[in-house]
Design a protein around this motif. Sequence first.
Motif, PDB file in Angstrom:
ATOM      1  N   GLY A 155       1.605 -12.456 -13.294  1.00 36.16           N
ATOM      2  CA  GLY A 155       1.770 -11.626 -12.023  1.00 36.16           C
ATOM      3  C   GLY A 155       0.569 -11.648 -11.253  1.00 36.16           C
ATOM      4  N   GLY A 156       0.644 -10.779 -10.211  1.00 31.52           N
ATOM      5  CA  GLY A 156      -0.480 -10.740  -9.234  1.00 31.52           C
ATOM      6  C   GLY A 156      -1.607  -9.777  -9.685  1.00 31.52           C
ATOM      7  N   PRO A 157      -2.403  -9.369  -8.673  1.00 30.04           N
ATOM      8  CA  PRO A 157      -3.457  -8.298  -9.053  1.00 30.04           C
ATOM      9  C   PRO A 157      -3.427  -7.024  -9.844  1.00 30.04           C
ATOM     10  N   LYS A 158      -2.065  -6.534  -9.656  1.00 30.31           N
ATOM     11  CA  LYS A 158      -1.844  -5.310 -10.171  1.00 30.31           C
ATOM     12  C   LYS A 158      -0.813  -5.378 -11.257  1.00 30.31           C
ATOM     13  N   LYS A 159      -1.043  -6.849 -11.900  1.00 29.00           N
ATOM     14  CA  LYS A 159       0.571  -6.918 -12.741  1.00 29.00           C
ATOM     15  C   LYS A 159       0.542  -5.947 -13.997  1.00 29.00           C
ATOM     16  N   GLU A 160      -0.566  -5.693 -14.628  1.00 24.66           N
ATOM     17  CA  GLU A 160      -0.422  -4.858 -15.719  1.00 24.66           C
ATOM     18  C   GLU A 160       0.363  -3.488 -15.581  1.00 24.66           C
ATOM     19  N   PHE A 161      -0.192  -2.803 -14.600  1.00 23.95           N
ATOM     20  CA  PHE A 161       0.587  -1.662 -13.845  1.00 23.95           C
ATOM     21  C   PHE A 161       1.994  -1.862 -13.631  1.00 23.95           C
ATOM     22  N   ALA A 162       2.301  -2.999 -12.909  1.00 26.19           N
ATOM     23  CA  ALA A 162       3.606  -3.140 -12.516  1.00 26.19           C
ATOM     24  C   ALA A 162       4.324  -3.292 -13.759  1.00 26.19           C
ATOM     25  N   ALA A 163       4.028  -4.111 -14.591  1.00 24.88           N
ATOM     26  CA  ALA A 163       4.840  -4.684 -15.920  1.00 24.88           C
ATOM     27  C   ALA A 163       5.101  -2.950 -16.742  1.00 24.88           C
ATOM     28  N   ILE A 164       4.116  -2.317 -16.866  1.00 26.82           N
ATOM     29  CA  ILE A 164       4.380  -1.172 -17.619  1.00 26.82           C
ATOM     30  C   ILE A 164       5.304  -0.208 -16.926  1.00 26.82           C
ATOM     31  N   LYS A 165       4.952  -0.023 -15.585  1.00 24.71           N
ATOM     32  CA  LYS A 165       5.827   0.833 -14.851  1.00 24.71           C
ATOM     33  C   LYS A 165       7.409   0.606 -14.815  1.00 24.71           C
ATOM     34  N   PHE A 166       7.433  -0.835 -14.710  1.00 26.91           N
ATOM     35  CA  PHE A 166       9.000  -1.415 -14.685  1.00 26.91           C
ATOM     36  C   PHE A 166       9.675  -1.238 -16.196  1.00 26.91           C
ATOM     37  N   PHE A 167       8.811  -1.321 -17.144  1.00 26.67           N
ATOM     38  CA  PHE A 167       9.592  -1.136 -18.421  1.00 26.67           C
ATOM     39  C   PHE A 167      10.057   0.177 -18.689  1.00 26.67           C
ATOM     40  N   LEU A 168       8.841   1.327 -18.411  1.00 28.35           N
ATOM     41  CA  LEU A 168       8.906   2.480 -18.826  1.00 28.35           C
ATOM     42  C   LEU A 168      10.009   3.233 -17.860  1.00 28.35           C
ATOM     43  N   TYR A 169      10.153   2.941 -16.384  1.00 26.38           N
ATOM     44  CA  TYR A 169      11.068   3.163 -15.707  1.00 26.38           C
ATOM     45  C   TYR A 169      12.464   2.857 -16.086  1.00 26.38           C
ATOM     46  N   THR A 170      12.603   1.525 -16.225  1.00 26.32           N
ATOM     47  CA  THR A 170      14.093   1.013 -16.807  1.00 26.32           C
ATOM     48  C   THR A 170      14.412   1.814 -18.039  1.00 26.32           C
ATOM     49  N   LEU A 171      13.392   1.792 -19.067  1.00 24.40           N
ATOM     50  CA  LEU A 171      14.046   2.194 -20.264  1.00 24.40           C
ATOM     51  C   LEU A 171      14.365   3.693 -20.130  1.00 24.40           C
ATOM     52  N   PHE A 172      13.670   4.605 -19.264  1.00 26.34           N
ATOM     53  CA  PHE A 172      13.861   5.737 -18.923  1.00 26.34           C
ATOM     54  C   PHE A 172      15.381   6.182 -18.734  1.00 26.34           C
ATOM     55  N   GLY A 173      15.725   5.332 -17.826  1.00 27.11           N
ATOM     56  CA  GLY A 173      17.218   5.293 -17.368  1.00 27.11           C
ATOM     57  C   GLY A 173      18.150   4.887 -18.593  1.00 27.11           C
ATOM     58  N   SER A 174      17.835   3.969 -19.180  1.00 35.12           N
ATOM     59  CA  SER A 174      18.681   3.404 -20.118  1.00 35.12           C
ATOM     60  C   SER A 174      18.882   4.166 -21.352  1.00 35.12           C
ATOM     61  N   VAL A 175      17.713   4.858 -21.723  1.00 43.19           N
ATOM     62  CA  VAL A 175      18.131   5.800 -22.949  1.00 43.19           C
ATOM     63  C   VAL A 175      19.304   6.613 -22.605  1.00 43.19           C
ATOM     64  N   PHE A 176      19.269   7.158 -21.409  1.00 40.58           N
ATOM     65  CA  PHE A 176      20.251   8.216 -21.083  1.00 40.58           C
ATOM     66  C   PHE A 176      21.520   7.644 -21.230  1.00 40.58           C
ATOM     67  N   MET A 177      21.580   6.315 -20.678  1.00 42.65           N
ATOM     68  CA  MET A 177      22.997   5.657 -20.968  1.00 42.65           C
ATOM     69  C   MET A 177      23.297   5.379 -22.331  1.00 42.65           C
TER      70      MET A 177
END
Lengths: 495, 491
Positions: free
Chosen positions: B153-175
């Motif tokens: 990814g781009g310059p802020k890739k690490e933060f973007a990656a973990i934010k994506f992962f945690l955000y989506t996981l947060f939703g899917s665990v409720f699922m």
Amino acid sequence: MVNLKLLSPEIFLSVLALILMLADLWVPRKHGKLLFHLGIAFSAAGLLSLGMAYSDPANYQGMGTSWVVDPMGLFFKVIVLITTLLSLLLSLDYAGEASARTAPTRHLGTFAGLVLLCSVGMMLLVSSVDLLLVFLSLELVSITSFILSGFERTNLKSSEGAMKYFLIGAFSSAVMVFGISLYYGATGTTSLIGVRDQSGTLVGLASLMILVGFGFKASVAPFHLWVPDAYEGAPTPVTTYLSIAPKVAALAAMLRVFLQLMPGDIDMPRLFACLAALTMTVGNFTALFQTNVKRLLAYSSIAQAGYILIAFVSPGGLGKEAVLMYALAYVFMNVGAFTVAIMIGNEDSYELEAYDGLASRSFGVSLLMAFFLLSLAGIPPTAGFIAKFYVFAAAIEAKYYWLAIVGVLNSVVSVYYYLRIAYHMFFMPARKREPLSAGFYLYSGLAVAAFCVVFIGLYPDPFIASAKISSATLTEAARSVKTALSPVSVPARGG
Amino acid sequence: MTNLLTLITFVPLFGALAILAVPKEKTKAIHAIGLIAAAISFVLSLLALGQFDKASSAMQLVEKAAWIPSFGVNYHLGIDGLSLPMVLLTTLLTLVSLIFSMSVENRVKEYWFWFLVLDVGMLGVFVSLDFFLFYVFWELTLVPMYFLIGIWGGPKKEFAAIKFFLYTLFGSVFMLLGILALYFTSTPHTFDITELMKLHPGWSESFQITLFIAFYLGFAIKVPAFPFHTWLPLAHVEAPTAVSVILAGVLLKMGGYGLLRVSYSVLPLGFKWFLPILIVIAFINIVYGALCAMAQTDMKKMVAYSSVNHMGYCLLGLAGVTATGFNGAVMQMVAHGLVTGALFLLVGVIYDRAHTRDMSAFGGLGAKLPIYTALMTVTVFASLGLPGLAGFVGEFLCFLGAFQRFKLFTALSVLGILVTAAFFLRMIQKVFLGPLNQKWANLEDMSWREIIAVAPLTALTVYLGVWPRPALDLMNPTINNMIQSLAAVFK
């Protein structure tokens, strides 16, 4: 009924352990590793001897005076011995702490013997139905683990960890013994079976104090404070061993003691629900800030104990199966993660920076490590997911919705620190170019763990089926016999 | 072929495993394996289209085998008019993204491995009819995406990656909890989605509402519906071009698909309860997304926010609960996949050359890069909803479908189209019109690889815009059936 032959695997293993220790006196130092091989062979022999109990249930399963051999106990014995075997395998290639390369080269037979004795303690623990035997076996486990975690004599951290472990362990044993004495005072016996009246304040108090003793061994918050130091200081194969076997065995014993035999007047499931929530939250949130992989995995193992405790809220239904399933998955994923930690630790150190750029050096190993970490976090398709799924299912079945929500939120939090390791492996630039080199035994440990994590993750059915069978206990049967005989509850069946 | 769906889903996995075995220096071999796997999967999905009976609303090409009998989990696959368009979209976008990705030079082996694993997860979500399986595939998309964003990814890739992962996981665990609750409420306990669809009359409204919220968290984050959209601009902007294509083109669709397949069909009372809120969310998505896009100077960020806006149309169509609206929503998902996929590719093309995406840095490229300008203009017009292009069909049907139920908010949402037109036209003006910035005098037009990646998407955009019948015919029986079977609930 004394029924001593029920304990033949334990007796057999204790003899082998003593032989190992004695052999240590005669085997020259340079052939010390030979004794490790013997230890591995002995734990395999122990596993075989358990096969006897499986194949001939009429003779080798049943009630003894203060012990019981039933499918659940056997299941945990198998788990303990598998852990023993794998940990000894990892010890063969262990090179010691980074700073001093302090891997013990002397008394290797004693080391292997102590590990075996410790396992014997756990095997007794999961079988005991008498508080006296519970205490004795817990002490056997504790004392051997004190020595094992301090085995790197020249490493100060190792000694420090062992000392802390010892002081807190001694204290918790004292509390437990006090609880047992109260129980004796209230009921007139230390046996957990055949006690008519288990209610009353005194028994309640006794249960709580005994619970504290167990809590220390299973590293349940708030009794977990010794864990990170002891785990960090201990030789890593010992950490692997201690983070799995005693924890699982203590939880198994708790399952038997608290949920089946000693209800008292306390709402045990609710108490366990609170402990579970506290334990996973404390473990996960503290792990967020660790920079040493051993400490990180130590806190993670506290959190994992918390997840297992979730299943305790549903002892009649899925709960027991969930505990068994979780324990099984936990063995392999934790062994896997620690195996890679030893590989890196041998080469460099246990700090997170040592993982920098591992993916560009050894893609396979880093992929597997990521896999184990995701399994610990409970992401499919891994064994860890099946285990977590089972545990949450148990909570929902028991209508503990809040606990399930706390549990899933915790697994979201845990992903952050598990992926911190992945971050170092995959995102950071490598400081070395040459691929990671590790010994044959480490690779075999890795292969076994990876295979099992994948297999349980993709095709869990045989394991679930065996967990279902193994969740049967003889103690429950004994309890129901007892109520059936009591004239008050079922007068018609008196004859 | 009886195992067609299995093959479509798992051929990329075999490709990924084969890539693992290739030494990392042999990039040509890796490209070949990856492209062949994606192409086979695409061709097989066309084959599935051929075998699909368009007149029927039933599940087709069904495969069912016991997987974990002790929990009643089945390996149960099948497609209907709702999932087939998604499967086709996925295989097509994966293929073109991989063609585009041949320019990736850094850590090629890992990149192609993760990409193919991602493909497996996405396809699995659309074809599975068992909740357990659905969840496994759903989560399977997270891990490869994390690595794809975080490494390439781009310059802020690490933060973007973990934010994506945690955000989506947060939703899917409720699922996950929702799935478990459904399991324990059904008798006999089952994870089968088609079975669970029949059980809702027996469930109380409060139960359905609670579960709806649990599932909605998972789906809304994927869509992304306001206020859960904050991961999207970051992830889309930081991700490498081809991954943005997949993110926008397929991953967002998983949310819309889930809302239709699960929230609407399994929990109709919950869905009904939520409608007044959903229409407001759709409105906010449309207008707020468009306004945010308007404020951007970075082209990629603008396209990312335009996704929020476009998925808003999709939610609008859903909120209508009419056959027209649902058709529009699915059509909009397909169109958005094609159009925004192409847009991200085109932005990637210019970024690869100029190493900037700031639209004010360009000017007058129209005369300099004719092919690029033509493709970009067509795509942009499709995205702002010009009649005759695919985007219009979806948007129009969404508005039409929602208007019958919610007149005010539908009318207000039209504002969004206006703003969309404004920011896209502004971009065209700044980048392609006016005097040529001499700094870019040596810019080259698109290469064959890039044209091959973009052209199919543009062609389909035009085709579906002029003649949407084939796509609508494909989904219409299924959607009519969905609407009719629950007509009593939503009267």
